[in-house]
Design a protein around this motif. Structure first.
Motif, PDB file in Angstrom:
ATOM      1  N   THR A   1       0.843  -1.201   0.000  1.00 13.03           N
ATOM      2  CA  THR A   1       0.000   0.000   0.000  1.00 13.03           C
ATOM      3  C   THR A   1       0.875   1.246   0.000  1.00 13.03           C
ATOM      4  OG1 THR A   1      -1.692  -1.192   1.264  1.00 13.03           O
ATOM      5  CG2 THR A   1      -1.844   1.210   1.226  1.00 13.03           C
ATOM      6  N   GLU A   2       1.895   1.251   0.836  1.00 12.21           N
ATOM      7  CA  GLU A   2       2.786   2.403   0.914  1.00 12.21           C
ATOM      8  C   GLU A   2       3.497   2.654  -0.406  1.00 12.21           C
ATOM      9  OE1 GLU A   2       5.358   2.909   4.219  1.00 12.21           O
ATOM     10  OE2 GLU A   2       3.961   2.021   5.652  1.00 12.21           O
ATOM     11  N   ILE A   3       3.895   1.583  -1.067  1.00 14.36           N
ATOM     12  CA  ILE A   3       4.581   1.724  -2.350  1.00 14.36           C
ATOM     13  C   ILE A   3       3.667   2.385  -3.374  1.00 14.36           C
ATOM     14  CG2 ILE A   3       5.527   0.457  -4.316  1.00 14.36           C
ATOM     15  CD1 ILE A   3       6.613  -1.597  -2.284  1.00 14.36           C
ATOM     16  N   VAL A   4       2.436   1.893  -3.469  1.00 12.72           N
ATOM     17  CA  VAL A   4       1.498   2.438  -4.453  1.00 12.72           C
ATOM     18  C   VAL A   4       1.284   3.930  -4.221  1.00 12.72           C
ATOM     19  CG1 VAL A   4      -0.867   2.350  -5.322  1.00 12.72           C
ATOM     20  CG2 VAL A   4       0.355   0.219  -4.822  1.00 12.72           C
ATOM     21  N   TYR A   5       1.114   4.327  -2.963  1.00 15.44           N
ATOM     22  CA  TYR A   5       0.960   5.754  -2.671  1.00 15.44           C
ATOM     23  C   TYR A   5       2.242   6.530  -2.952  1.00 15.44           C
ATOM     24  CZ  TYR A   5      -3.712   5.665  -0.581  1.00 15.44           C
ATOM     25  OH  TYR A   5      -5.065   5.570  -0.387  1.00 15.44           O
ATOM     26  N   ALA A   6       3.376   5.966  -2.587  1.00 19.00           N
ATOM     27  CA  ALA A   6       4.651   6.680  -2.729  1.00 19.00           C
ATOM     28  C   ALA A   6       4.975   6.996  -4.177  1.00 19.00           C
ATOM     29  CB  ALA A   6       5.775   5.860  -2.110  1.00 19.00           C
ATOM     30  N   ILE A   7       4.517   6.150  -5.099  1.00 13.12           N
ATOM     31  CA  ILE A   7       4.812   6.399  -6.510  1.00 13.12           C
ATOM     32  C   ILE A   7       3.662   7.109  -7.218  1.00 13.12           C
ATOM     33  CG2 ILE A   7       6.411   4.463  -6.632  1.00 13.12           C
ATOM     34  CD1 ILE A   7       4.257   2.848  -8.067  1.00 13.12           C
ATOM     35  N   GLY A   8       2.684   7.586  -6.445  1.00 16.80           N
ATOM     36  CA  GLY A   8       1.631   8.417  -7.002  1.00 16.80           C
ATOM     37  C   GLY A   8       0.496   7.684  -7.682  1.00 16.80           C
ATOM     38  N   ALA A   9       0.261   6.423  -7.285  1.00 17.65           N
ATOM     39  CA  ALA A   9      -0.815   5.644  -7.901  1.00 17.65           C
ATOM     40  C   ALA A   9      -1.923   5.321  -6.912  1.00 17.65           C
ATOM     41  CB  ALA A   9      -0.241   4.355  -8.498  1.00 17.65           C
ATOM     42  N   GLY A  10      -2.008   6.050  -5.832  1.00 13.35           N
ATOM     43  CA  GLY A  10      -2.975   5.756  -4.781  1.00 13.35           C
ATOM     44  C   GLY A  10      -4.420   5.776  -5.240  1.00 13.35           C
ATOM     45  N   THR A  11      -4.736   6.573  -6.240  1.00 18.17           N
ATOM     46  CA  THR A  11      -6.119   6.654  -6.708  1.00 18.17           C
ATOM     47  C   THR A  11      -6.587   5.360  -7.369  1.00 18.17           C
ATOM     48  OG1 THR A  11      -5.363   7.643  -8.788  1.00 18.17           O
ATOM     49  CG2 THR A  11      -6.062   9.150  -7.024  1.00 18.17           C
ATOM     50  N   ALA A  12      -5.650   4.484  -7.698  1.00 20.12           N
ATOM     51  CA  ALA A  12      -6.009   3.204  -8.324  1.00 20.12           C
ATOM     52  C   ALA A  12      -6.350   2.132  -7.296  1.00 20.12           C
ATOM     53  CB  ALA A  12      -4.872   2.714  -9.223  1.00 20.12           C
ATOM     54  N   LEU A  13      -6.114   2.399  -6.037  1.00 17.68           N
ATOM     55  CA  LEU A  13      -6.391   1.412  -5.000  1.00 17.68           C
ATOM     56  C   LEU A  13      -7.891   1.277  -4.759  1.00 17.68           C
ATOM     57  CD1 LEU A  13      -3.587   2.225  -2.405  1.00 17.68           C
ATOM     58  CD2 LEU A  13      -3.916   0.033  -3.581  1.00 17.68           C
ATOM     59  N   VAL A  14      -8.376   0.036  -4.805  1.00 19.27           N
ATOM     60  CA  VAL A  14      -9.786  -0.214  -4.514  1.00 19.27           C
ATOM     61  C   VAL A  14      -9.953  -1.098  -3.281  1.00 19.27           C
ATOM     62  CG1 VAL A  14     -10.535   0.090  -6.895  1.00 19.27           C
ATOM     63  CG2 VAL A  14      -9.822  -2.189  -6.116  1.00 19.27           C
ATOM     64  N   GLY A  15      -8.847  -1.680  -2.790  1.00 20.54           N
ATOM     65  CA  GLY A  15      -8.893  -2.508  -1.590  1.00 20.54           C
ATOM     66  C   GLY A  15      -7.515  -2.656  -0.992  1.00 20.54           C
ATOM     67  N   VAL A  16      -7.445  -2.634   0.342  1.00 19.75           N
ATOM     68  CA  VAL A  16      -6.174  -2.809   1.049  1.00 19.75           C
ATOM     69  C   VAL A  16      -6.407  -3.728   2.242  1.00 19.75           C
ATOM     70  CG1 VAL A  16      -5.311  -0.525   0.368  1.00 19.75           C
ATOM     71  CG2 VAL A  16      -6.523  -0.788   2.543  1.00 19.75           C
ATOM     72  N   ASP A  17      -5.327  -4.295   2.767  1.00 21.39           N
ATOM     73  CA  ASP A  17      -5.456  -5.153   3.939  1.00 21.39           C
ATOM     74  C   ASP A  17      -5.866  -4.334   5.165  1.00 21.39           C
ATOM     75  OD1 ASP A  17      -2.785  -4.911   5.890  1.00 21.39           O
ATOM     76  OD2 ASP A  17      -2.502  -4.195   3.850  1.00 21.39           O
ATOM     77  N   ASP A  18      -6.336  -5.023   6.193  1.00 21.44           N
ATOM     78  CA  ASP A  18      -6.859  -4.350   7.387  1.00 21.44           C
ATOM     79  C   ASP A  18      -5.832  -3.490   8.103  1.00 21.44           C
ATOM     80  OD1 ASP A  18      -9.219  -5.596   6.866  1.00 21.44           O
ATOM     81  OD2 ASP A  18      -9.130  -6.997   8.557  1.00 21.44           O
ATOM     82  N   TYR A  19      -4.553  -3.748   7.870  1.00 24.08           N
ATOM     83  CA  TYR A  19      -3.519  -3.072   8.642  1.00 24.08           C
ATOM     84  C   TYR A  19      -2.802  -1.974   7.870  1.00 24.08           C
ATOM     85  CZ  TYR A  19      -4.561  -7.203  11.332  1.00 24.08           C
ATOM     86  OH  TYR A  19      -5.238  -8.180  12.021  1.00 24.08           O
ATOM     87  N   SER A  20      -3.257  -1.699   6.680  1.00 23.66           N
ATOM     88  CA  SER A  20      -2.681  -0.600   5.904  1.00 23.66           C
ATOM     89  C   SER A  20      -3.178   0.716   6.484  1.00 23.66           C
ATOM     90  CB  SER A  20      -3.075  -0.722   4.427  1.00 23.66           C
ATOM     91  OG  SER A  20      -2.341  -1.728   3.784  1.00 23.66           O
ATOM     92  N   ASN A  21      -2.315   1.389   7.194  1.00 19.65           N
ATOM     93  CA  ASN A  21      -2.709   2.626   7.873  1.00 19.65           C
ATOM     94  C   ASN A  21      -1.807   3.808   7.532  1.00 19.65           C
ATOM     95  OD1 ASN A  21      -0.419   1.739   9.141  1.00 19.65           O
ATOM     96  ND2 ASN A  21      -1.226   1.904  11.230  1.00 19.65           N
TER      97      ASN A  21
END
Length: 351
Positions: free
Chosen positions: A109-129
């Protein structure tokens, strides 16, 4: 038969402990308001500071092998179709950048956000904070991910660890879902993973920038401590558990200018008497999520184990808590974990 059952039980226990540390730590730490963790095992950690000076431009081959379709110029746009091979040897082909992504670990999850693709996330594990935006994303479960929920999200890509989620990965693949599984073995492997995910998501320049920052931090640390004495270090990442040779945390101690006293390979339960005999000069332990006023159980154990009061690190009050999330998540903030450990071991050299 009984011996085989015992061996299986020990292996299962080890994996369960690692999973619990990786996941429960992700809930945060009272010692740092930005604490967010994820731990994974690995092997082939760098054994010297020569390895530490590598630029990180080359991905760990076993973790991040891409076909010739991967762009040679990491700063250019990805050329599709793109075929990559993950840590399991599975080939995945993408006709375009995935627009619906599910992550099964906080580090991904952190990687996806760090590279600027966070808007593509539709689901993450319970502990992604982390980052805070992850809190708004639909949660798909913890150690036992909800397969039906993941399928309902129609992901074009699922990012996972194979070691920690083999059953889920295999099931999703059997249902025709693209899963890119990794298990970084060292600092270079983490950077390689970030760059490969960047290529898949057409975020190559952004991923390169993240990897470059990680490289800069490593070089800063290695250059600062290269001529300093290397203290013997004991690391306890979960109550009664340490990590030895062939794992990224062992490498992290080396990069930070220390010598890990854990001589066994992998993640294992400690022998308290062996730690006493090794007589570490410094003790590093991971922060944990605690209730208000509650003391870290790792510290309690360190201070109360029989005979440990003779250890130099305890006698000289060289016991340091480190934020567990950056320390144990194989993502962009591993650089922060490295820097924090180095500051504890060599406060006069790294500020």
């Amino acid at each position: 038969m009984r011996m085989k059952q015992t061996i299986r039980s020990k292996i299962t226990l080890t994996l369960m402990v690692l999973l619990l540390v990786m996941l429960t730590a992700a809930c945060g730490s009272t010692s740092n308001s930005n604490a967010n963790t994820d731990v994974k095992g690995g092997s082939n950690a760098a054994s010297s500071n020569t390895d530490a000076t590598q630029t990180g431009q080359n991905a760990a081959a076993e973790d991040n092998t891409a076909s010739s379709n991967t762009t040679d110029n990491i700063a250019s746009a990805t050329a599709y179709p793109l075929t990559v091979k993950d840590v399991t040897g599975t080939e995945l082909t993408f006709q375009k950048a995935p627009e619906r992504i599910v992550t099964l670990l906080p580090s991904e999850t952190e990687i996806v956000y760090a590279i600027g693709a966070g808007t593509a996330l539709v689901g993450v594990d319970d502990y992604s904070n982390y980052p805070k935006e992850a809190a708004a994303i639909l949660k798909i479960g913890g150690m036992d991910a909800d397969i039906e929920k993941i399928v309902s999200l129609k992901p074009e890509l699922v990012l996972a660890s194979y070691t920690m989620g083999q059953a889920v990965v295999d099931k999703l693949r059997s249902l025709g879902i693209q899963v890119y599984a990794t298990d970084p073995k060292n600092y270079d492997g983490v950077m390689g993973k970030i760059k490969q995910i960047g290529a898949i998501l057409n975020k190559t320049s952004e991923a390169e920038a993240v990897a470059e920052h990680m490289t800069d931090v490593r070089e800063q640390v290695v250059n600062a401590v290269k001529d300093a004495p290397k203290p013997n270090v004991y690391l306890e990442f979960s109550p009664g558990w340490t990590v030895g040779k062939g794992e990224f945390l062992d490498e992290l101690i080396t990069l930070a200018g220390g010598t890990n006293i854990a001589t066994n390979a992998g993640w294992y339960e400690i022998d308290p008497e062996a730690v006493v005999k090794s007589n570490p000069e410094d003790i590093i332990y991971a922060s944990m999520t605690l209730k208000e006023g509650e003391k870290n159980p790792i510290l309690t154990a360190i201070e109360t184990r029989p005979g440990w009061n003779t250890i130099n690190a305890i006698k000289n009050k060289q016991i340091f808590e480190v934020d567990q999330d950056p320390l144990t998540r194989v993502g962009p903030r591993l650089a922060e974990g490295l820097l924090e450990v180095a500051k504890k071991l060599h406060p006069d050299l790294i500020h």
